[in-house]
Design a protein around this motif. Sequence first.
Motif: not given
Length: 273
Positions: A106-120
Amino acid sequence: MTTQQHNDREILRLVEQAVVAAAEAIQDRFSIDARPIDRHDIGAKIQANDAISMSILQEKLAAARPEATLVEDELETGLLPPGEWWVVDPVEGAINQIHGMAEWCVSATLIRDNEPVITVVHLPLTGDTYSAVAGAGAQQNGQPLSVSAKRDIDAAMVGTGQAMPGESVQVYQMMGASVSTMLQTALTVRVSVPATLQLIQVAAGRMDAFWQFSQVRSGLVSGALLVQEAGGQLTDVHGKPWSLESEHFVAAPPQLSAAVTNALSPLIQTTYS
């Protein structure tokens, strides 16, 4: 560490809790004896698992970062509108999970202005958690990750896979041609899904490169950030910097990246000519 990185580390802790909770819920539904009987059964089992995992992710990610919007279609591609977005895969490698195989997460990623910045990324059957914050490195269970130090492509273990069922004929042709090419170029080639489970191996230095000729956003962003933060290089097949609007994807250590793209880029023109 910048203020933003400090804040993102606080968010990361909550994202880890969300992803682990969702993965454990799906683990409770996992059986090594699972054997779906047809495509209808396959679809029903995947949808049921996705619904359970997504409900947990929606609630917990909203609490972790209320400003971010959740992308609910895991098969979306391309750029997102400005701002913050959660890109998740509620059961990545779902086809493996419902067939009793271990290769899922299972994965989740925070995208900020089209750049991945946090992922697990969490693998419940092994208990491993891979995580990264942009500019702060990548980790497996809290230990730093680093891409391979190999310098020769003929010693490399490389891999590819399909973004999703039902790709175009051209994509399938390029996949087949690329496997043949890399079998003659690298030491060994893996072809499997999901992409993230190969990309975490690239980030950890166990594999040396991964490529894909099409993109589904949720299948690439988590692994992309992990590889980047582990010291890897992200490009398209032509060697240009990768972004969410790129049509293809290559992840490799910097010293191997050109060898991979030089081998693969001629296939684009050959397939479409």
